[in-house]
Write a protein that holds these residues in place. Structure first.
Motif, PDB file in Angstrom:
ATOM      1  N   ARG A  70       0.870  -1.185   0.000  1.00  0.00           N
ATOM      2  CA  ARG A  70       0.000   0.000   0.000  1.00  0.00           C
ATOM      3  C   ARG A  70       0.906   1.233   0.000  1.00  0.00           C
ATOM      4  O   ARG A  70       1.762   1.358   0.873  1.00  0.00           O
ATOM      5  CB  ARG A  70      -0.837  -0.035   1.265  1.00  0.00           C
ATOM      6  CG  ARG A  70      -1.757   1.112   1.537  1.00  0.00           C
ATOM      7  CD  ARG A  70      -2.429   0.886   2.871  1.00  0.00           C
ATOM      8  NE  ARG A  70      -3.248  -0.321   2.818  1.00  0.00           N
ATOM      9  CZ  ARG A  70      -4.570  -0.299   2.668  1.00  0.00           C
ATOM     10  NH1 ARG A  70      -5.208   0.830   2.572  1.00  0.00           N
ATOM     11  NH2 ARG A  70      -5.251  -1.427   2.628  1.00  0.00           N
ATOM     12  N   GLU A  71       0.758   2.102  -0.968  1.00  0.00           N
ATOM     13  CA  GLU A  71       1.555   3.327  -0.947  1.00  0.00           C
ATOM     14  C   GLU A  71       0.831   4.460  -1.656  1.00  0.00           C
ATOM     15  O   GLU A  71       0.099   4.234  -2.630  1.00  0.00           O
ATOM     16  CB  GLU A  71       2.932   3.105  -1.591  1.00  0.00           C
ATOM     17  CG  GLU A  71       2.936   2.957  -3.088  1.00  0.00           C
ATOM     18  CD  GLU A  71       4.349   2.979  -3.673  1.00  0.00           C
ATOM     19  OE1 GLU A  71       4.604   2.210  -4.595  1.00  0.00           O
ATOM     20  OE2 GLU A  71       5.186   3.788  -3.219  1.00  0.00           O
ATOM     21  N   CYS A 251       3.299 -14.447  -3.861  1.00  0.00           N
ATOM     22  CA  CYS A 251       3.923 -14.717  -5.162  1.00  0.00           C
ATOM     23  C   CYS A 251       4.798 -13.543  -5.614  1.00  0.00           C
ATOM     24  O   CYS A 251       4.346 -12.396  -5.644  1.00  0.00           O
ATOM     25  CB  CYS A 251       2.844 -14.972  -6.209  1.00  0.00           C
ATOM     26  SG  CYS A 251       3.551 -15.246  -7.843  1.00  0.00           S
ATOM     27  N   PRO A 252       6.048 -13.819  -6.003  1.00  0.00           N
ATOM     28  CA  PRO A 252       6.912 -12.730  -6.455  1.00  0.00           C
ATOM     29  C   PRO A 252       6.566 -12.203  -7.847  1.00  0.00           C
ATOM     30  O   PRO A 252       7.095 -11.173  -8.256  1.00  0.00           O
ATOM     31  CB  PRO A 252       8.310 -13.363  -6.452  1.00  0.00           C
ATOM     32  CG  PRO A 252       8.069 -14.819  -6.617  1.00  0.00           C
ATOM     33  CD  PRO A 252       6.736 -15.112  -5.980  1.00  0.00           C
ATOM     34  N   THR A 253       5.703 -12.918  -8.577  1.00  0.00           N
ATOM     35  CA  THR A 253       5.385 -12.424  -9.928  1.00  0.00           C
ATOM     36  C   THR A 253       4.034 -11.728 -10.010  1.00  0.00           C
ATOM     37  O   THR A 253       3.776 -11.046 -10.984  1.00  0.00           O
ATOM     38  CB  THR A 253       5.424 -13.557 -10.976  1.00  0.00           C
ATOM     39  OG1 THR A 253       4.309 -14.420 -10.772  1.00  0.00           O
ATOM     40  CG2 THR A 253       6.713 -14.336 -10.924  1.00  0.00           C
ATOM     41  N   CYS A 254       3.161 -11.928  -9.026  1.00  0.00           N
ATOM     42  CA  CYS A 254       1.883 -11.212  -9.061  1.00  0.00           C
ATOM     43  C   CYS A 254       2.177  -9.709  -9.030  1.00  0.00           C
ATOM     44  O   CYS A 254       2.990  -9.251  -8.220  1.00  0.00           O
ATOM     45  CB  CYS A 254       1.005 -11.596  -7.864  1.00  0.00           C
ATOM     46  SG  CYS A 254       0.077 -13.119  -8.126  1.00  0.00           S
ATOM     47  N   TYR A 255       1.535  -8.963  -9.916  1.00  0.00           N
ATOM     48  CA  TYR A 255       1.869  -7.540 -10.020  1.00  0.00           C
ATOM     49  C   TYR A 255       0.651  -6.625  -9.959  1.00  0.00           C
ATOM     50  O   TYR A 255       0.783  -5.414 -10.018  1.00  0.00           O
ATOM     51  CB  TYR A 255       2.628  -7.273 -11.329  1.00  0.00           C
ATOM     52  CG  TYR A 255       1.866  -7.684 -12.571  1.00  0.00           C
ATOM     53  CD1 TYR A 255       0.917  -6.840 -13.118  1.00  0.00           C
ATOM     54  CD2 TYR A 255       2.088  -8.910 -13.179  1.00  0.00           C
ATOM     55  CE1 TYR A 255       0.206  -7.222 -14.235  1.00  0.00           C
ATOM     56  CE2 TYR A 255       1.378  -9.300 -14.306  1.00  0.00           C
ATOM     57  CZ  TYR A 255       0.442  -8.438 -14.830  1.00  0.00           C
ATOM     58  OH  TYR A 255      -0.271  -8.813 -15.931  1.00  0.00           O
ATOM     59  N   CYS A 256      -0.555  -7.187  -9.882  1.00  0.00           N
ATOM     60  CA  CYS A 256      -1.758  -6.360 -10.003  1.00  0.00           C
ATOM     61  C   CYS A 256      -1.924  -5.384  -8.837  1.00  0.00           C
ATOM     62  O   CYS A 256      -1.496  -5.655  -7.721  1.00  0.00           O
ATOM     63  CB  CYS A 256      -2.993  -7.242 -10.074  1.00  0.00           C
ATOM     64  SG  CYS A 256      -3.074  -8.193 -11.581  1.00  0.00           S
ATOM     65  N   PHE A 257      -2.567  -4.287  -9.143  1.00  0.00           N
ATOM     66  CA  PHE A 257      -2.891  -3.317  -8.082  1.00  0.00           C
ATOM     67  C   PHE A 257      -4.164  -2.585  -8.462  1.00  0.00           C
ATOM     68  O   PHE A 257      -4.625  -2.666  -9.608  1.00  0.00           O
ATOM     69  CB  PHE A 257      -1.749  -2.308  -7.878  1.00  0.00           C
ATOM     70  CG  PHE A 257      -1.499  -1.405  -9.054  1.00  0.00           C
ATOM     71  CD1 PHE A 257      -2.224  -0.227  -9.224  1.00  0.00           C
ATOM     72  CD2 PHE A 257      -0.535  -1.723  -9.997  1.00  0.00           C
ATOM     73  CE1 PHE A 257      -1.996   0.604 -10.310  1.00  0.00           C
ATOM     74  CE2 PHE A 257      -0.304  -0.892 -11.092  1.00  0.00           C
ATOM     75  CZ  PHE A 257      -1.029   0.276 -11.238  1.00  0.00           C
ATOM     76  N   LEU A 258      -4.732  -1.905  -7.502  1.00  0.00           N
ATOM     77  CA  LEU A 258      -5.823  -0.990  -7.818  1.00  0.00           C
ATOM     78  C   LEU A 258      -5.520   0.352  -7.167  1.00  0.00           C
ATOM     79  O   LEU A 258      -4.705   0.453  -6.256  1.00  0.00           O
ATOM     80  CB  LEU A 258      -7.179  -1.551  -7.391  1.00  0.00           C
ATOM     81  CG  LEU A 258      -7.402  -1.963  -5.949  1.00  0.00           C
ATOM     82  CD1 LEU A 258      -7.739  -0.746  -5.103  1.00  0.00           C
ATOM     83  CD2 LEU A 258      -8.540  -2.956  -5.865  1.00  0.00           C
ATOM     84  N   THR A 271      -4.055   6.239  -3.457  1.00  0.00           N
ATOM     85  CA  THR A 271      -3.271   5.134  -2.917  1.00  0.00           C
ATOM     86  C   THR A 271      -3.292   3.961  -3.878  1.00  0.00           C
ATOM     87  O   THR A 271      -4.322   3.652  -4.470  1.00  0.00           O
ATOM     88  CB  THR A 271      -3.849   4.690  -1.549  1.00  0.00           C
ATOM     89  OG1 THR A 271      -3.878   5.829  -0.703  1.00  0.00           O
ATOM     90  CG2 THR A 271      -2.993   3.625  -0.902  1.00  0.00           C
ATOM     91  N   LYS A 272      -2.134   3.359  -4.029  1.00  0.00           N
ATOM     92  CA  LYS A 272      -2.004   2.168  -4.884  1.00  0.00           C
ATOM     93  C   LYS A 272      -1.905   0.967  -3.944  1.00  0.00           C
ATOM     94  O   LYS A 272      -1.015   0.912  -3.092  1.00  0.00           O
ATOM     95  CB  LYS A 272      -0.730   2.335  -5.719  1.00  0.00           C
ATOM     96  CG  LYS A 272      -0.311   1.156  -6.541  1.00  0.00           C
ATOM     97  CD  LYS A 272       0.873   1.598  -7.438  1.00  0.00           C
ATOM     98  CE  LYS A 272       1.555   0.410  -8.033  1.00  0.00           C
ATOM     99  NZ  LYS A 272       2.913   0.220  -7.525  1.00  0.00           N
ATOM    100  N   VAL A 273      -2.813   0.022  -4.107  1.00  0.00           N
ATOM    101  CA  VAL A 273      -2.853  -1.148  -3.231  1.00  0.00           C
ATOM    102  C   VAL A 273      -2.690  -2.391  -4.088  1.00  0.00           C
ATOM    103  O   VAL A 273      -3.369  -2.540  -5.102  1.00  0.00           O
ATOM    104  CB  VAL A 273      -4.209  -1.253  -2.497  1.00  0.00           C
ATOM    105  CG1 VAL A 273      -4.161  -2.330  -1.431  1.00  0.00           C
ATOM    106  CG2 VAL A 273      -4.579   0.070  -1.896  1.00  0.00           C
TER     107      VAL A 273
END
Lengths: 342, 270
Positions: A70-71, A251-258, A271-273
C-alpha cells in the motif's frame, strides 16, 4: 566480472559495511525459514547469519521492497513527491531476482508510462543475490530454466567457498559497493580452490533439484491453458483451495494493483494497493458486471496470466519456481501438479 | 512524470440527455488532447476514478465532453456535480482508431444505449474529413425512445452529406416512426457490401456479442469488426492487470480491439 572473497567469520562485518550505503536488510533465521530483517548493528551469531544465507529464498518475495502493499502515489490538487532513499537488500536467490527482472521490470518499466516510484527504487536500491546451495522440496526453478545460483541481475552475488564467501561484482552499483568494501581489510583475491569448491556446491544443489523435480513441465503450457476452459477442470485441480489468496499474496510475480482515493482537504490522496485476482471483486466494473464472478474462472485466470499471457507478451513464464505458493497453501495444493494435469 | 497524477478539469456545463445519462463538458487545465478511440481516467475528487471515452470531437482543443450513464458509485456522485465544480482527469490512454486506413471505405458505426457516447467522438472525427470515406453509416439502437442519447443532435446529423442514419428502439411508443427491434434489425438491407466497409461497435456486452455474430453472418471480415472492449481499467496504462483479456490489456492494446484478436477467447463479452 571481478570477484573477491572474505572469510565466513567476516559476514557481520560485511553487513555492517554495506549498511553505510543505505538501510540494509539481510536474511535472518526465523524457525525453519528465513525472513528479511533490518540490519541494526547488533551483536549476532555469525554462524546463524551464515546458515540463514545458505537457506532457500526468504519468506517474503523480493518485490515487497519495490512494490509495497500500500503506498500513496498521487495527491490532488497539490503535486505529490516522495523521497526514496537507497537501501541494500541481501539474500535474493536466483528465483527472486529473475521475477524482478523478467516480470516486474517488464510490467512497471516498459510501455508509455513507467511507474516512477518503482523505477526510482530499482535505480537506488542495491541487490545482493546469494547462491542457493540447499534447495528444499518446494523448489522447482530447475524445471523453469532456472538454476540454484545466478550470475546476473543483482549488483553483487555471494557464493560459497569452503571457508570463505565469494563476491562477484555484477554491476556498476556493485562496483561502488565493492570499492568501499576493499577498505575494510578483510577481502582477498579468489583462489582456484575456492572456485572449485563453489562449483562442487553448485553442482550438488543442481543434483538435489533434479531429484526433487524429475519430470519437466509441459512445453506447451500456453496452449494447454488456453484450451482448458471447462470450469470443472479448475474446480477439480484446485479442489482444496479455500480462497485464502495466500499463494497470490506471497507470489513474487503477481503484479496487479488498484487505485483508490481518500478525501484529503479539498482534494484527495491516491493510494495504490496490491490486488489479487482470486478476490471476488477483482474484475468487477462500474455497473456491477464481473467477468470473473465465478471462482473457477478466477482460478483459471491466475494460471492464464502467468503461463499463457505473460509468455506470449514477454517471452518468459511469470513463474520461476520459488515454491512459496506451495509452502503457503493451506489446502496443500502443489502448483507443479496442477501444471502437469493440464 | 507521474502517470497516477491527474490534472484539474472544471465543469463548464452538464447536459441532461436522458433520465439516467448526462453529458459533462469539462475544461481541463492544461487542455487534454486525445485521438478518437482513446480514453481518459476521470475522478470525482475524494470519491474515485473510472475510465471513460470522450464523446466530443478530438479536434476540440479547449473542452472535452463525456456522456455518462449513472450505474455505479463514481457515476452516482458524478451526477451531483454542477457547473463550476472541479473534477480531475488523466490520460489519454489506449490506441486510437487508424483513421487513415479507413479512407475510401464504408464506415458502419453501430451503437447501443450509452455506447453511442464514445462512438460520437469517432463520428465527429470522421466528419472532420468526411469526403475521405465512401460513406458513414450511423446506426443506433436504444431500449425506448426516451432513452435515446443525443436526440437533440440527430436532426442536424441527418442533414449531413455522406452520412446515413438509422435508429431503432426495442419498444416503441405512439410517437416513434423509426424501426422497432433490437439494434441488429438495423443491419438488414445494408446499403453497401460488407467487404467494402468496416464496422465499429459499442454497447452493452450482449448487444456487442449479437452484433458481432450478425456482422460476421453478413460477411464482415474479422479484422474489420472493431469492438469497444472497456473492462475494469484501473490504471489505464497496462500495469494494474485488471483489464487483461487473454494476452491483451484492454487499456493499452485497446480499448477498441478487432474481432480477429479476441475471437479465440472463450467468451470475450462476459
Amino acid at each position: 566480472m571481478r570477484s573477491f572473497s572474505f572469510p565466513h567469520a567476516a559476514l557481520a562485518t560485511f553487513y555492517k559495511n554495506l549498511s553505510e550505503f543505505g538501510v540494509t536488510y539481510y536474511p535472518r533465521l526465523s524457525g525453519q525459514q528465513t525472513s528479511y530483517e533490518l540490519w541494526q548493528d547488533e551483536e549476532l551469531d555469525n554462524d546463524d547469519l551464515l546458515k540463514a544465507l545458505k537457506m532457500v529464498r526468504p519468506v517474503e518475495p523480493l518485490k515487497e521492497f519495490f512494490l509495497t502493499s500500500r503506498e500513496q502515489v498521487a495527491s490532488f490538487p497539490q503535486l505529490f513527491t516522495k523521497d526514496i532513499k537507497p537501501r541494500v537488500i541481501v539474500g535474493a536467490k536466483g528465483c527472486d531476482i529473475h521475477t524482478l527482472i523478467d516480470v516486474q521490470d517488464n510490467i512497471y518499466l516498459k510501455g508509455d508510462n513507467e511507474d516512477p516510484f518503482y523505477k526510482e527504487r530499482r535505480e537506488k536500491y542495491y541487490i545482493i543475490t546469494v547462491d542457493c546451495p540447499e534447495p528444499v522440496d518446494t523448489c522447482f526453478c530447475n524445471i523453469l530454466d532456472g538454476t540454484p545460483y545466478t550470475a546476473w541481475g543483482g549488483d553483487l552475488n555471494i557464493s560459497f567457498g569452503e571457508k570463505s564467501l565469494i563476491i562477484d561484482i555484477l554491476s556498476e552499483k556493485g562496483e561502488k559497493l565493492s570499492s568501499k568494501l576493499s577498505d575494510i581489510g578483510i577481502i582477498k583475491e579468489v583462489t582456484d580452490d575456492e572456485l572449485k569448491y563453489r562449483d562442487k556446491i553448485r553442482a550438488n544443489a543442481e543434483r538435489k533439484l533434479a531429484k526433487i523435480n524429475r519430470d519437466m513441465l509441459p512445453t506447451d503450457l500456453p496452449e494447454r491453458i488456453e484450451s482448458k476452459v471447462d470450469p470443472d477442470f479448475w474446480r477439480k485441480a484446485l479442489a482444496n483451495c479455500v480462497d485464502c489468496q495466500a499463494c497470490e499474496r506471497i507470489c513474487p510475480t503477481c503484479y496487479c494493483f488498484l487505485l483508490y482515493d481518500i478525501p484529503a482537504g479539498k482534494g484527495f490522496e491516491r493510494t495504490k494497493v496490491l490486488d489479487f485476482c482470486y478476490h471476488a471483486a477483482y474484475g468487477r466494473v462500474g455497473g456491477g458486471a464481473n467477468p470473473l464472478a465465478n471462482f473457477p474462472h478466477r482460478l483459471r485466470n491466475r494460471f492464464e496470466c502467468k503461463f499463457m499471457a505473460f509468455p506470449r507478451n514477454f517471452k518468459v513464464i511469470a513463474c520461476t519456481g520459488c515454491g512459496r505458493c506451495i509452502s503457503a497453501c493451506s489446502g496443500k495444493i502443489d502448483i507443479r501438479e496442477v501444471l502437469r494435469a493440464l | 512524470m507521474n502517470p497516477y497524477e491527474p490534472r484539474p478539469a472544471s465543469v463548464k456545463e452538464v447536459i441532461v440527455e436522458t433520465p439516467t445519462i448526462r453529458t459533462f463538458v469539462l475544461e481541463p487545465k492544461p487542455p487534454l488532447s486525445f485521438r478518437a478511440g482513446q480514453f481518459v481516467e476521470l475522478s470525482v475528487p475524494g470519491v474515485g476514478e473510472a475510465p471513460f471515452t470522450p464523446s466530443s470531437s478530438p479536434y476540440e482543443q479547449k473542452t472535452i465532453e463525456f456522456t455518462i450513464m449513472k450505474v455505479g458509485r463514481v457515476t452516482s456522485k458524478l451526477f451531483a456535480v454542477r457547473p463550476g465544480d472541479t473534477l480531475a482527469v488523466r490520460g489519454p490512454y489506449g490506441v486510437p482508431y487508424a483513421l487513415g486506413s479507413y479512407e475510401d471505405r464504408h464506415i458502419l458505426i453501430l451503437g447501443g444505449g450509452v455506447g453511442l457516447a464514445p462512438l460520437r467522438s469517432l463520428f465527429l472525427a470522421l466528419l472532420h474529413n468526411v469526403n475521405a470515406y465512401k460513406h458513414i453509416h450511423l446506426y443506433y439502437g436504444a431500449r425506448m425512445p426516451k432513452e435515446i442519447v443525443y436526440d437533440r443532435l440527430f436532426k442536424q446529423w441527418r442533414t449531413l452529406k455522406n452520412v446515413e442514419i438509422r435508429r431503432s428502439v426495442d419498444v416503441g411508443d405512439k410517437t416513434w416512426k423509426e424501426q422497432v427491434g433490437v439494434v441488429t434489425v438495423l443491419l438488414d438491407k445494408l446499403p453497401f457490401k460488407p467487404k467494402e466497409g468496416l464496422a465499429v461497435v459499442c454497447g452493452p456486452p450482449l448487444m456487442m456479442k449479437f452484433s458481432t455474430q450478425r456482422l460476421l453472418e453478413l460477411g464482415f471480415a474479422d479484422e474489420d469488426i472493431y469492438l469497444s472492449m472497456e473492462k475494469n481499467m484501473s490504471c489505464g496504462f497496462g500495469k494494474c492487470g485488471h483489464c487483461r483479456l487473454g494476452e491483451l490489456f484492454c487499456c493499452k492494446d485497446g480499448p477498441v480491439i478487432t474481432w480477429d484478436k479476441i475471437k479465440h477467447l472463450e467468451d470475450p463479452f462476459v
